[in-house]
Design a protein around this motif. Structure first.
Motif, mmCIF file in Angstrom:
data_model
loop_
_atom_site.group_PDB
_atom_site.id
_atom_site.type_symbol
_atom_site.label_atom_id
_atom_site.label_comp_id
_atom_site.label_asym_id
_atom_site.label_seq_id
_atom_site.Cartn_x
_atom_site.Cartn_y
_atom_site.Cartn_z
ATOM 1 N N UNK A 88 0.897 -1.160 0.000
ATOM 2 C CA UNK A 88 0.000 0.000 0.000
ATOM 3 C C UNK A 88 0.928 1.200 0.000
ATOM 4 N N UNK A 89 0.847 2.002 -1.063
ATOM 5 C CA UNK A 89 1.796 3.083 -1.242
ATOM 6 C C UNK A 89 1.121 4.426 -1.013
ATOM 7 N N UNK A 90 1.633 5.155 -0.043
ATOM 8 C CA UNK A 90 1.161 6.497 0.271
ATOM 9 C C UNK A 90 2.154 7.469 -0.343
ATOM 10 N N UNK A 91 1.649 8.445 -1.082
ATOM 11 C CA UNK A 91 2.564 9.357 -1.761
ATOM 12 C C UNK A 91 2.209 10.803 -1.503
ATOM 13 N N UNK A 92 3.227 11.643 -1.612
ATOM 14 C CA UNK A 92 3.049 13.076 -1.414
ATOM 15 C C UNK A 92 2.122 13.638 -2.483
ATOM 16 N N UNK A 93 1.670 14.850 -2.254
ATOM 17 C CA UNK A 93 0.805 15.521 -3.226
ATOM 18 C C UNK A 93 1.550 15.663 -4.560
ATOM 19 N N UNK A 94 0.865 16.199 -5.559
ATOM 20 C CA UNK A 94 1.396 16.234 -6.921
ATOM 21 C C UNK A 94 2.769 16.876 -7.048
ATOM 22 N N UNK A 95 3.080 17.832 -6.230
ATOM 23 C CA UNK A 95 4.383 18.485 -6.337
ATOM 24 C C UNK A 95 5.510 17.680 -5.698
ATOM 25 N N UNK A 96 5.182 16.504 -5.199
ATOM 26 C CA UNK A 96 6.180 15.637 -4.597
ATOM 27 C C UNK A 96 6.572 16.012 -3.185
ATOM 28 N N UNK A 97 5.872 16.975 -2.621
ATOM 29 C CA UNK A 97 6.174 17.416 -1.260
ATOM 30 C C UNK A 97 5.016 17.044 -0.338
ATOM 31 N N UNK A 98 5.353 16.510 0.807
ATOM 32 C CA UNK A 98 4.330 16.234 1.804
ATOM 33 C C UNK A 98 3.859 17.557 2.394
ATOM 34 N N UNK A 99 2.566 17.631 2.717
ATOM 35 C CA UNK A 99 1.998 18.830 3.324
ATOM 36 C C UNK A 99 2.274 18.877 4.811
ATOM 37 N N UNK A 100 1.526 19.736 5.498
ATOM 38 C CA UNK A 100 1.732 19.836 6.941
ATOM 39 C C UNK A 100 1.235 18.562 7.625
ATOM 40 N N UNK A 101 1.680 18.373 8.855
ATOM 41 C CA UNK A 101 1.424 17.128 9.576
ATOM 42 C C UNK A 101 -0.059 16.804 9.691
ATOM 43 N N UNK A 102 -0.896 17.786 9.985
ATOM 44 C CA UNK A 102 -2.338 17.533 10.147
ATOM 45 C C UNK A 102 -2.969 17.078 8.833
ATOM 46 N N UNK A 103 -2.597 17.725 7.728
ATOM 47 C CA UNK A 103 -3.148 17.343 6.421
ATOM 48 C C UNK A 103 -2.711 15.935 6.048
ATOM 49 N N UNK A 104 -1.472 15.604 6.316
ATOM 50 C CA UNK A 104 -0.988 14.276 5.943
ATOM 51 C C UNK A 104 -1.560 13.200 6.857
ATOM 52 N N UNK A 105 -1.835 13.530 8.104
ATOM 53 C CA UNK A 105 -2.506 12.574 9.003
ATOM 54 C C UNK A 105 -3.893 12.265 8.462
ATOM 55 N N UNK A 106 -4.610 13.285 7.976
ATOM 56 C CA UNK A 106 -5.937 13.069 7.382
ATOM 57 C C UNK A 106 -5.820 12.192 6.137
ATOM 58 N N UNK A 107 -4.773 12.395 5.339
ATOM 59 C CA UNK A 107 -4.544 11.576 4.146
ATOM 60 C C UNK A 107 -4.287 10.118 4.529
#
Length: 172
Positions: A88-107
């Motif tokens: 199961x592969x989790x990937x950063x948003x389209x720009x290849x950068x992970x967002x802030x911690x809260x947004x990525x926790x929701x993801x």
């Protein structure tokens, strides 16, 4: 190279008893998920011959990496093939950068919910976790803290950054 098939194009799996104890779908797939009104993608790799309820390793791809290149060059695809397991592969948003911690926790939470639904793949329900640098790895680490009974083993590489407030709240 790897090119994912969108799971929304798949028919609901039909049990084919001639396949024995094997996943109905094998290969590389993508799934759109909604995270706080934003579309994101989660990807799955199912090795050929993977059994129903095979183990999955959940991987938060390192920041700035191309997912398909990473799966091949890191050896994760080969390891899944060797062990007839899933990724199961989790990937950063389209720009290849992970967002802030809260947004990525929701993801991560939305991705795990979609994965655990078991619509196209039959999973074991307990997973290995691998988080690399960036807030994707931190968010996966937070998932492990909140869901310890769903984690077989976990490793986090340069994924520092869980806040003291998060750990205090989780500890309570």
């Amino acid at each position: 190279g790897l090119t994912p098939v969108d799971v929304s194009t798949l028919a609901a799996p039909v049990i084919d008893q001639t396949r024995g104890n094997h996943q109905e779908y094998e290969g590389y797939y993508s799934q759109k998920i909604s995270v706080n009104g934003t579309d994101r993608t989660v990807k799955y790799y199912i090795a050929e011959g993977a059994p129903i309820r095979c183990y999955f390793t959940v991987i938060a791809v390192p920041e700035g990496m191309n997912t398909e290149q990473f799966l091949t060059e890191s050896g994760w695809k080969a390891l899944a093939d060797e062990n007839q397991e899933g990724l199961l592969i989790l990937e950063a948003a389209e720009n290849g950068q992970w967002g802030d911690a809260a947004a990525e926790k929701a993801y991560v939470d939305a991705a795990m919910k979609a994965y655990n639904a078991g619509t196209y793949f039959k999973i074991f329900g307990e997973n290995y976790l691998v988080g690399y640098e960036g807030n994707g790895g931190v968010a996966l680490q937070e998932y492990a803290v909140e869901n310890p009974l769903k984690v077989i083993s976990a490793v986090f590489i340069n994924a520092n950054g869980i806040s003291e407030e998060f750990l205090t709240a989780a500890g309570a």
